[in-house]
Motif scaffolding. Structure first.
Motif, PDB file in Angstrom:
ATOM      1  N   ASN A 471      -0.304  -3.537  14.837  1.00 17.02           N
ATOM      2  CA  ASN A 471       0.464  -3.437  14.475  1.00 17.02           C
ATOM      3  C   ASN A 471       0.441  -4.039  13.078  1.00 17.02           C
ATOM      4  N   GLN A 472      -0.887  -5.198  13.263  1.00 19.78           N
ATOM      5  CA  GLN A 472      -1.874  -5.582  12.208  1.00 19.78           C
ATOM      6  C   GLN A 472      -2.058  -5.118  11.226  1.00 19.78           C
ATOM      7  N   LEU A 473      -3.094  -4.577  11.640  1.00 21.21           N
ATOM      8  CA  LEU A 473      -3.296  -2.781  11.018  1.00 21.21           C
ATOM      9  C   LEU A 473      -2.856  -2.747  10.306  1.00 21.21           C
ATOM     10  N   ALA A 474      -1.504  -1.974   9.864  1.00 17.80           N
ATOM     11  CA  ALA A 474      -0.547  -1.104   9.506  1.00 17.80           C
ATOM     12  C   ALA A 474       0.173  -1.972   8.903  1.00 17.80           C
ATOM     13  N   ILE A 475       0.589  -2.730   9.113  1.00 14.20           N
ATOM     14  CA  ILE A 475       0.832  -4.219   7.487  1.00 14.20           C
ATOM     15  C   ILE A 475       0.167  -4.338   6.751  1.00 14.20           C
ATOM     16  N   ALA A 476      -2.140  -4.563   7.148  1.00 14.86           N
ATOM     17  CA  ALA A 476      -2.927  -4.658   6.393  1.00 14.86           C
ATOM     18  C   ALA A 476      -3.178  -3.089   5.802  1.00 14.86           C
ATOM     19  N   LEU A 477      -2.339  -1.969   6.112  1.00 14.80           N
ATOM     20  CA  LEU A 477      -2.920  -0.697   5.389  1.00 14.80           C
ATOM     21  C   LEU A 477      -2.213   0.017   4.681  1.00 14.80           C
ATOM     22  N   ASP A 478      -0.760  -1.669   4.651  1.00 18.70           N
ATOM     23  CA  ASP A 478       0.284  -0.634   3.754  1.00 18.70           C
ATOM     24  C   ASP A 478      -0.358  -1.327   2.545  1.00 18.70           C
ATOM     25  N   ASN A 479      -0.252  -2.655   2.815  1.00 19.66           N
ATOM     26  CA  ASN A 479      -0.791  -3.795   1.624  1.00 19.66           C
ATOM     27  C   ASN A 479      -1.935  -3.059   0.511  1.00 19.66           C
ATOM     28  N   LEU A 480      -2.373  -2.087   1.612  1.00 23.41           N
ATOM     29  CA  LEU A 480      -4.452  -1.954   0.843  1.00 23.41           C
ATOM     30  C   LEU A 480      -3.421  -0.857  -0.450  1.00 23.41           C
ATOM     31  N   GLU A 481      -2.706   0.024   0.600  1.00 17.85           N
ATOM     32  CA  GLU A 481      -2.050   0.909   0.089  1.00 17.85           C
ATOM     33  C   GLU A 481      -1.654   0.625  -1.273  1.00 17.85           C
ATOM     34  N   LEU A 482      -0.604  -0.286  -0.936  1.00 17.21           N
ATOM     35  CA  LEU A 482      -0.114  -0.855  -1.846  1.00 17.21           C
ATOM     36  C   LEU A 482      -0.048  -1.197  -2.808  1.00 17.21           C
ATOM     37  N   LEU A 483      -1.671  -2.143  -3.047  1.00 15.30           N
ATOM     38  CA  LEU A 483      -2.716  -2.392  -3.902  1.00 15.30           C
ATOM     39  C   LEU A 483      -3.190  -1.467  -4.364  1.00 15.30           C
ATOM     40  N   THR A 484      -3.565  -0.298  -3.767  1.00 13.75           N
ATOM     41  CA  THR A 484      -4.369   0.649  -4.220  1.00 13.75           C
ATOM     42  C   THR A 484      -3.593   1.546  -5.205  1.00 13.75           C
ATOM     43  N   ASP A 485      -1.710   1.895  -4.871  1.00 11.27           N
ATOM     44  CA  ASP A 485      -1.235   2.392  -5.711  1.00 11.27           C
ATOM     45  C   ASP A 485      -1.057   1.746  -6.933  1.00 11.27           C
ATOM     46  N   LEU A 486      -1.171   0.143  -6.922  1.00 12.43           N
ATOM     47  CA  LEU A 486      -0.619  -0.296  -8.304  1.00 12.43           C
ATOM     48  C   LEU A 486      -1.753  -0.214  -8.546  1.00 12.43           C
TER      49      LEU A 486
END
Ligand code: C2E
Ligand code: SIN
Ligand code: SIN
Ligand code: FE
Ligand code: FE
Length: 681
Positions: A471-486
């Motif tokens: 769960n934590q990983l998914a949220i984190a990865l989601d954020n990471l991905e957002l970050l990289t997308d951004l």
């Protein structure tokens, strides 16, 4: 006491009469009928150890009729084999007159049903007229229960003392309890098992340690055949279950053959009950049928309870250690995520934590490519080879693909043909495998794969830990991905901005043909001086942009003025002096260029306050503009203008030096001269 009277009667009457009486073997003299009323065993043996008399209580305890007993060898028939030699030896020594009668003696007797009772004896020897020993007369009291209670107390004392004071591991505690069951209470095997939430029973400890019956013993506590033994039923019903005889039907089928091979004839299981449910079970076996009577049942239940509370503390401690470890892992992952800007580095840290916390050998992260619907390898730790990195798994394919598609944790203890990466797994030596989907806001991001090179025991707390992690990983990865997308978007935007700026600067150069290359040159020189003066980061970025666009306002100046090959008139000069204001008006409308406005707006201000458009003085003028002013004039002077020819570098430098402290900031001039000096070398 009747018995006492009778005893005194015999003793007072002397040997003769007594010997006569006892010689009567049919059922004793009628006058001794009252012996049958006694609640103690009255037994008489002849010199050869044969029974010549036994009362009703004796028959009751031995579960035989008088006829079954009289005339039989007492020791061969009624004394358990394991103590027979010793008891008979004592008897023979007494008969030979070598030993005084033992006044008080405790030994077990064997009933017809094969059970043992513990009897406390008082003995006396009867002589004939010649003083020869002819009989032993014994009165025995059944102290089985008393003895059991004593032993129980002793065992409980020993156990509680041991378990409280010694800092025993949970398993050592469990072993101690099973050892006591065997050594003190005569069972042939005892084990303690934990009731796992998946319906299995995990055997934690057993005694004797070399007993092979417990090897590979499959026991469950659910509604499967393996859950219908005494163990399974004891756990699910929360009560003691006894199987009197394993050969009889009644829930011992899966183990019957094996139990018989090990001479285990009866089983009893006792639930280990704790506040929040059944923790596990104590299962004990005996080699005799019907061994577990009410007293023993009570005792083993007490043993089970002791084991439960002894283990509880130990396991609570273990549990809290595990929780702590889990929290630490989650925290480390958090730190990795917030602390690092490099997503790949972060993934590696996360996978390391996962491997450590979940005690697996390797872990990989597969990312779902939403276009191709394939899971692609992104990161992995603990791998030996490289081949796994090149393999993609289609959604729905293999365990990983299924886990992503069904959005649930799946595991496999054996790999089969359906696994597309079977060859790679075999090459890596993996034997256990778990795939956990990474879901954020209902969206599948990918799959976390865990591998072990030894069989992995998948328990509930492990799974819930894995779930928390993912769960934590998914949220984190989601954020990471957002970050990289951004970040990616930013890079694109950035590139778009930069090319816009360059295009604008070029547009100006096209119009103001003679200044071709001017903006490029001034940018380079300005940045060098700016760095020399300690500027960095975003300031440099904005200086670059500002320098490129410094004369953008000239786009608004009519060609007739801008390209005039002659001196400007006063009106023309007024128009020309507006170019910084035009630049400001144009560029301030563009959000991201606002921090870059200092140069376009203030590059014609002068150190002494005589410049335009504001007439700012000294350090009122932003530093980038002060720097740029020097560079701009130097570059203008050294290049042709419609209104004059280019000056030489020396002339231009002389001019700058001369105007230092009047038109220009002396600090900037100093830095400028240094840069020019370096360039010339
Ligand atoms: P520019 O040609 O790029 O010149 C930039 C700055 O360099 C000038 O700002 C001035 O400070 C300096 N500079 C350039 N040429 C000379 C020169 O021959 N002697 C001296 N002492 N300094 C020089 P300034 O004066 O504010 O002028 C701004 C812009 O106005 C100039 O940019 C140019 O486009 C225009 N301009 C200035 N004077 C004339 C002129 O006599 N005739 C024409 N046609 N345009 C002029
Ligand atoms: C004895 O020890 O003298 C005999 C006791 C018994 O009868 O078992
Ligand atoms: C049980 O009855 O569940 C125990 C089975 C066995 O140990 O044989
Ligand atoms: Fe200018
Ligand atoms: Fe210029």
């Amino acid at each position: 006491m009747i018995f006492k009277d009778w005893y005194c009667d015999i003793m007072s009457k002397g040997g003769k009469k007594v010997s006569e009486c006892l010689a009567f073997s049919g059922g004793f003299d009628k006058s001794y009928d009252f012996l049958n009323l006694l609640n103690v065993i009255v037994l008489s043996l002849d010199v050869d150890g044969r029974v010549v008399f036994i009362n009703r209580k004796g028959c009751e305890i031995l579960e035989c009729s008088k006829e079954d007993i009289l005339g039989k060898d007492w020791f061969d028939n009624f004394i358990p084999k394991r103590v027979r030699g010793e008891v008979k030896g004592v008897f023979e020594m007494i008969m030979r007159g070598e030993l005084k009668p033992v006044e008080y003696y405790v030994n077990p007797v064997l009933t017809k049903g094969g059970k043992e009772r513990v009897i406390s004896w008082r003995n006396t020897i009867l002589y004939d007229e010649s003083g020869k020993i002819v009989r032993v007369l014994s009165v025995g009291e059944d102290i089985t229960q008393l003895e059991l209670q004593n032993r129980t107390l002793r065992v409980l004392y020993e156990l509680t003392r041991g378990l409280v004071s010694e800092k025993l591991e949970p398993l050592a505690r469990a072993r101690k309890v099973t050892e006591m069951c065997v050594k003190e209470f005569g069972v042939s095997l005892a084990w303690i098992g934990r009731a796992e939430s998946d319906g299995s029973v995990r055997i934690l400890a057993w005694y004797p340690e070399d007993h092979d019956y417990v090897k590979d013993l499959i026991i469950r506590w659910d509604d499967t055949p393996y859950g219908r033994g005494s163990t399974g039923r004891a756990i699910s019903k929360k009560e003691a279950i006894v199987i009197e005889d394993v050969t009889l039907n009644g829930g011992f089928s899966p183990w019957r053959e094996k139990a018989l091979a090990f001479k285990l004839r009866s089983v009893a299981s006792f639930p280990m009950i704790l506040k929040d449910g059944v923790y596990g079970v104590l299962t004990v076996y005996s080699d005799s049928v019907g061994f577990f009577n009410e007293d023993l049942k009570e005792i083993f239940q007490v043993m089970a309870n002791i084991a439960a509370s002894a283990l509880e503390n130990a396991f609570l401690f273990e549990e809290s250690q595990k929780k702590l470890k889990m929290l630490q892992a989650l925290r480390n992952i958090d730190l990795a995520i917030t602390g690092s800007l490099d997503p790949n580095l972060t993934l590696n840290v996360i996978l390391n934590e996962v491997i450590h916390a979940l005690e697996v050998d390797a872990a990989t992260f597969l990312k779902l490519n939403t276009w191709t619907k394939e899971l692609e390898y992104v990161a992995g730790r603990g791998l030996i080879g490289h081949r796994i990195k090149d393999r993609v798994v289609r959604l729905g394919e293999g365990i990983a693909g299924k886990s992503a598609l069904e959005k649930r944790i799946l595991w496999l203890e054996k790999f089969d043909e359906a696994e597309p990466r079977l060859d790679v797994f075999e090459e890596e030596g993996f034997v256990s495998y778990v795939a956990a989907p990474l879901i954020s806001k209902g969206r599948i991001l990918g799959v976390l794969e865990l591998f072990a090179r030894k069989p992995l025991e998948i328990k509930e707390d492990w799974l819930s830990f894995l779930e928390a992690l993912t769960n934590q990983l998914a949220i984190a990865l989601d954020n990471l991905e957002l970050l990289t997308d951004l970040e990616k978007a930013n890079v694109k935007l950035f590139q778009a901005y930069e090319s816009t700026i360059e295009a604008l600067a070029k547009a100006l150069e096209l119009k103001d043909r003679e200044t071709e290359g001017h903006s490029e040159r001034v940018v380079a020189l300005t940045l060098k001086i700016a760095k020399k003066l300690g500027l960095e980061g975003d300031d440099l970025l904005n200086i670059r942009r500002g320098a490129l666009l410094h004369d953008l306002g000239k786009l608004a100046i009519p060609d007739s003025v801008l390209l005039k090959p002659d001196k400007l008139t006063d009106e023309e000069w007024e128009i020309m002096k507006k170019h910084p204001v035009y630049a400001f008006e144009l560029l301030s409308k563009i959000e991201y260029l606002r921090p870059a406005l200092d140069i376009p707006y203030y590059h014609h201000e002068r150190w002494d306050g005589s410049g335009y458009p504001k007439g700012l003085k000294g350090e009122e003028i932003p530093l980038p503009a002060r720097i740029f002013a020097v560079v701009d004039v130097y570059d203008a002077l050294t290049h042709d203008r419609p209104y004059r020819k280019a000056w030489s570098e020396e002339e231009a430098i002389e001019y700058i030096k001369r105007e230092s402290g009047r038109l220009f900031d002396p600090k900037v001039v100093k830095a400028f001269l240094e840069v020019i000096e370096e360039k010339r070398k």
